[in-house]
Structure formats: structure tokens, C-alpha cells
Design an enzyme around this catalytic site. Structure first.
Site, mmCIF file in Angstrom:
data_model
loop_
_atom_site.group_PDB
_atom_site.id
_atom_site.type_symbol
_atom_site.label_atom_id
_atom_site.label_comp_id
_atom_site.label_asym_id
_atom_site.label_seq_id
_atom_site.Cartn_x
_atom_site.Cartn_y
_atom_site.Cartn_z
ATOM 1 N N ASN A 10 0.869 -1.183 0.000
ATOM 2 C CA ASN A 10 0.000 0.000 0.000
ATOM 3 C C ASN A 10 0.907 1.234 0.000
ATOM 4 O OD1 ASN A 10 -1.804 2.060 0.525
ATOM 5 N ND2 ASN A 10 -2.213 1.430 2.635
ATOM 6 N N TRP A 11 0.944 1.906 -1.146
ATOM 7 C CA TRP A 11 1.865 3.043 -1.264
ATOM 8 C C TRP A 11 1.295 4.330 -0.671
ATOM 9 C CZ3 TRP A 11 5.350 3.469 -6.229
ATOM 10 C CH2 TRP A 11 6.274 2.421 -6.203
ATOM 11 N N LYS A 12 0.016 4.310 -0.280
ATOM 12 C CA LYS A 12 -0.612 5.509 0.308
ATOM 13 C C LYS A 12 -0.367 6.709 -0.606
ATOM 14 C CE LYS A 12 0.242 3.370 4.735
ATOM 15 N NZ LYS A 12 0.270 3.507 6.178
ATOM 16 N N HIS A 93 -9.313 1.307 5.027
ATOM 17 C CA HIS A 93 -8.034 1.467 5.745
ATOM 18 C C HIS A 93 -8.254 2.406 6.934
ATOM 19 C CE1 HIS A 93 -3.910 2.552 6.635
ATOM 20 N NE2 HIS A 93 -3.539 1.479 5.956
ATOM 21 N N GLU A 95 -6.568 4.734 8.062
ATOM 22 C CA GLU A 95 -6.290 6.155 7.787
ATOM 23 C C GLU A 95 -7.506 6.811 7.141
ATOM 24 O OE1 GLU A 95 -2.612 5.538 5.672
ATOM 25 O OE2 GLU A 95 -1.646 4.965 7.558
ATOM 26 N N GLU A 163 -5.250 -5.007 10.692
ATOM 27 C CA GLU A 163 -4.209 -4.005 10.884
ATOM 28 C C GLU A 163 -4.418 -3.279 12.221
ATOM 29 O OE1 GLU A 163 -2.307 -2.794 6.948
ATOM 30 O OE2 GLU A 163 -3.978 -1.450 7.256
ATOM 31 N N GLY A 169 2.928 1.960 10.692
ATOM 32 C CA GLY A 169 3.936 3.003 10.530
ATOM 33 C C GLY A 169 4.701 3.347 11.799
ATOM 34 N N SER A 208 3.644 -2.446 10.207
ATOM 35 C CA SER A 208 5.098 -2.530 10.401
ATOM 36 C C SER A 208 5.690 -3.879 10.028
ATOM 37 C CB SER A 208 5.469 -2.143 11.843
ATOM 38 O OG SER A 208 5.111 -0.786 12.086
ATOM 39 N N GLY A 229 2.930 -1.240 4.192
ATOM 40 C CA GLY A 229 3.035 0.167 3.821
ATOM 41 C C GLY A 229 4.476 0.535 3.517
ATOM 42 N N GLY A 230 5.156 1.109 4.506
ATOM 43 C CA GLY A 230 6.498 1.651 4.309
ATOM 44 C C GLY A 230 7.482 0.710 3.630
HETATM 45 C C1 PEP Z 1 -0.624 0.100 6.163
HETATM 46 O O1 PEP Z 1 -0.816 1.297 6.263
HETATM 47 O O2 PEP Z 1 -1.467 -0.611 5.590
HETATM 48 C C2 PEP Z 1 0.581 -0.457 6.748
HETATM 49 C C3 PEP Z 1 0.568 -1.707 7.092
HETATM 50 O O3 PEP Z 1 1.634 0.416 6.925
HETATM 51 P P1 PEP Z 1 3.089 0.052 7.530
HETATM 52 O O4 PEP Z 1 3.507 -1.259 6.909
HETATM 53 O O5 PEP Z 1 3.959 1.168 7.115
HETATM 54 O O6 PEP Z 1 2.923 -0.083 9.001
#
Ligand code: PEP
Length: 248
Positions: A10-12, A93, A95, A163, A169, A208, A229-230
Site C-alpha cells: 500500500n503506497w498511500k 483502511h 487512515e 491491521e 507506521g 510494520s 506500507g512503508g
Molecule cells: C498500512 O498502512 O497498511 C501499513 C501496514 O503500513 P506500515 O507497513 O507502514 O505499518
């Protein structure tokens, strides 16, 4: 039988055309690891170019409106995303639930719209740190899942992502035993919601996940993959997660 692992990046709100080379590199790594399914959800602005450059790689969207068209300034419908090249969409999500005040009923309507357009759906659920500390995590997540759950669900188009919001993050990851407990509870709830076929719905862990912890997380029963994500933003960071999934 264990489900085939599924890793989604997920590149957001990250990525310009210069980052299309990262998607190409990730698609090449995925093609060399065909024991797992892999996809990337870039910003909408990159979907068409990413699909054109990597036609065999699964590109998805990060959200979608529940209506097919109409007076919804700035929004995109499922048919638009499909036409742009997305084959599935992340929905609900945390966010978006926080920033856009999306509720479970809206997530359900979006999921049904995405399905109606012939696309796959990844529904996100998760608890806050306060809810976990209060011992409410399983109740919160399973109720969220039931209320967000689309009609006519089937494993060939529906995926769930657990999640924990406090793990996104932050570099913090729940205890493996807590992940196992939550994924087992989601599996039971899926059985109640859809009966036969629920075991084949993939439940991803997100929060994470990285190259160092992926193998341990992916070995947990009922963890069928990861929403990342990251650590999905570059091929170098994403590759060890793809490798861990292919070997799991
Ligand atoms: C996400 O936002 O879906 C996510 C899992 O982010 P991260 O891996 O950066 O925690």
C-alpha cells in the site's frame, strides 16, 4: 490446507512517475516467486502507467466511492478504477476511517460496488491501542468485520486485512500470540458470516511488517499474507517480504 500467501504493498500518498521503476522491479521479483501472490496499490495517478508497463502484475487502488457515477467531486468510482487498470481495491483502511470518517456501512457499500465492477476487495479492520489495552480488541475487530462485510462474499474476490492501528507506521508489532488469537477469531467470524468457503478467504496481517519480521508473522496460523506500507515503497525493502511469503 494453508492458503496461498498474498502480499500487497500500500503506497498511500507516495509515488511519482519516477517511482514506476520500483513497481517494475517489484513486478520482476514477484514473477520470480510464483509461489505467492503479490500486488502494489500505488496512487491512482500511477495505476494506468503501472499496468501498461507491467501487464501481468496485480495493480490495485487504495479506495473507491460506493456510487457508480454522480455529483461526488474529487471521488472515483469502481468502474473508473477498473478502466484505469486496477484489478482490486483496498477499502476501509484505518487512515481513511480516521481522516475521512468512513464508517462500516460505507465500507460495506464500497466493497459491494467494487465487486459489482468485477474487481477484488481487501477490507481492513483493526483496533486502537486504547481498545487493545482495555481488552476489547477481538470484540471491536469482529464487530467491525461483520458490519463492513459485503453481501455474497466469496474467497475468489474477498480478502481481509487485520491491521492494529497502533502498529501502522510505528515499527511496533503485536506479540505473535496476539496475532494468532486475532486471526483465529477473524476466521471464526468469517465462518459465521459466510459459512462454506470461509476457510479460503485470505486474512492478511498489516502493521510494520518488514524484511526482518515477515517470516515469523507469515508462519502464524491463519496469517495468509501481509498488507505492507512503508516496506513496500522500494524493491530492496519489499523483496525479502516477497521471498518470505514464497517460502512460507
Ligand atoms: C498500512 O498502512 O497498511 C501499513 C501496514 O503500513 P506500515 O507497513 O507502514 O505499518
Amino acid at each position: 490446507m494453508a492458503n496461498r500467501k498474498y502480499i500487497v504493498g500500500n503506497w498511500k500518498m507516495n509515488g511519482l512517475r519516477a517511482q514506476l521503476s520500483d513497481i517494475a522491479a517489484i513486478a520482476a521479483i514477484a514473477a520470480n516467486h510464483d509461489d505467492a501472490d503479490v500486488g502494489i496499490c500505488p496512487p491512482v495517478t500511477l495505476i494506468t502507467a503501472a499496468v501498461q508497463a507491467n501487464p501481468d502484475f496485480a495493480i490495485g487502488a487504495q479506495d473507491c466511492h460506493f456510487a457508480e457515477s454522480g455529483a461526488h467531486t474529487g471521488c472515483l468510482s469502481a468502474v473508473m478504477l477498473k478502466e484505469a487498470g486496477a484489478s482490486y481495491s483496498i477499502l476501509g483502511h484505518s487512515e481513511r476511517r480516521a481522516d475521512q470518517q468512513e464508517g462500516d456501512a460505507e465500507v460495506k457499500a464500497k466493497a459491494e460496488a467494487v465487486r459489482a465492477a468485477g474487481m477484488g476487495v481487501i477490507i481492513c479492520v483493526g483496533e486502537t491501542e486504547e481498545e487493545r489495552d482495555a481488552g476489547q480488541a477481538i470484540e471491536i475487530v469482529t464487530v467491525q468485520l461483520a458490519r463492513s462485510f459485503p453481501a455474497g462474499a466469496s474467497a475468489d474476490w474477498l480478502t481481509i486485512a487485520y491491521e492494529p492501528i497502533w502498529a501502522i507506521g510505528t515499527g511496533r508489532v503485536p506479540e505473535v500470540s496476539d496475532v494468532a488469537e486475532m486471526h483465529a477469531a477473524i476466521r471464526v467470524k468469517l465462518g459465521e458470516l459466510m459459512g462454506q468457503g470461509s476457510d479460503a478467504v485470505r486474512i492478511l496481517y498489516g502493521g510494520s511488517m518488514n524484511g526482518s519480521n515477515a517470516a515469523e508473522l507469515l508462519a502464524v496460523p491463519n496469517v495468509d499474507g501481509g498488507l505492507v506500507g512503508g516496506a513496500s515503497l522500494t524493491a530492496a525493502k519489499f523483496a525479502p517480504i516477497i521471498e518470505a511469503a514464497a517460502e512460507a
